[in-house]
Design an enzyme around this catalytic site. Structure first.
Site, PDB file in Angstrom:
ATOM      1  N   TYR A   1       0.833  -1.207   0.000  1.00 34.94           N
ATOM      2  CA  TYR A   1       0.000   0.000   0.000  1.00 34.94           C
ATOM      3  C   TYR A   1       0.865   1.253   0.000  1.00 34.94           C
ATOM      4  CZ  TYR A   1      -3.865   3.105   1.338  1.00 34.94           C
ATOM      5  OH  TYR A   1      -4.804   4.099   1.377  1.00 34.94           O
TER       6      TYR A   1
ATOM      7  N   LYS B   1       0.873   4.036  -3.056  1.00 33.27           N
ATOM      8  CA  LYS B   1       0.543   5.449  -2.886  1.00 33.27           C
ATOM      9  C   LYS B   1       1.727   6.347  -3.238  1.00 33.27           C
ATOM     10  CE  LYS B   1      -3.743   4.943  -1.737  1.00 33.27           C
ATOM     11  NZ  LYS B   1      -4.808   5.344  -2.690  1.00 33.27           N
TER      12      LYS B   1
END
Length: 208
Positions: A87, A91
């Site tokens: 994650y 991002k």
């Protein structure tokens, strides 16, 4: 995405604003014990999803000589979230993609920016909000110590999409109660019961 852009532009023949908001994580766990499939799927939905939105929206905006593209990033793009490596990478990838796209597309009048939310009260984080230790750790890292709302994020998206930001591009702006000033959250209460303390620090049985 190509079909979605075509449909969105059908009424006027153009496209003024596109927001890439798909995200999330299928991965939770230490890097050494991570499965390739869930790690890759998490990066794909964040980075490739944003890439495909820009890819198909940009030509329509360029024909009109203007447009604003807004991606939804995360505090995880700049602050480590242990056991959420995919994650975090996804991002961070969005933020760099935004910068490159802003540099490329500026000559066509297209602005490209991203919004970096902290912990926001949505169905995707219901587990965090229900877990005292993790939620309290989040709040302890926020100068303005409250969970965000979708409206907090929407207000910044509206600014970046609208006429008050016509000279703003290539930016990633945090909306997180100041969380980015401190450290990322501690997900140990989620990860340790699943993997054990040794695995969290990379100690796997030989052969794994």
């Amino acid at each position: 995405m190509k079909a979605a852009v075509t449909e969105a532009a059908a009424a006027t023949g153009g496209l003024d604003v596109a927001v890439a908001c798909a995200g999330g994580s299928q991965h939770l766990g230490p890097i050494a014990a991570s499965e390739l499939e869930s790690w890759r799927a998490t990066v794909d939905v964040n980075v490739l999803g944003t890439f495909l939105t820009i890819k198909h929206a940009a030509p329509v905006m360029a024909r009109g000589g203007r447009g604003s593209f807004v991606a939804i990033s995360s505090i995880a793009g700049i602050s480590t979230h242990r056991y959420l490596s995919a994650y975090c990478v996804g991002k961070a990838g969005i933020d760099m993609l935004v910068r490159v796209a802003a540099d490329e597309l500026g000559p066509s009048g297209i602005r490209v920016n991203s919004v970096r939310p902290g912990l926001v009260d949505t169905e995707l984080v219901a587990g965090i909000l229900a877990t005292g230790d993790v939620l309290n750790d989040y709040l302890a890292q926020m100068p303005i110590a409250r969970v965000g709302t979708p409206d907090d994020v929407a207000g910044l998206v509206r600014f970046l999409a609208g006429p008050d930001s016509t000279w703003v591009t290539g930016q990633t702006i945090s909306v997180d109660g100041g969380h980015h000033l401190r450290r990322g959250p501690d997900y140990t209460p989620f990860a340790e019961p699943l993997y054990g303390a040794d695995t969290l620090r990379g100690l796997l049985p030989e052969g794994d």
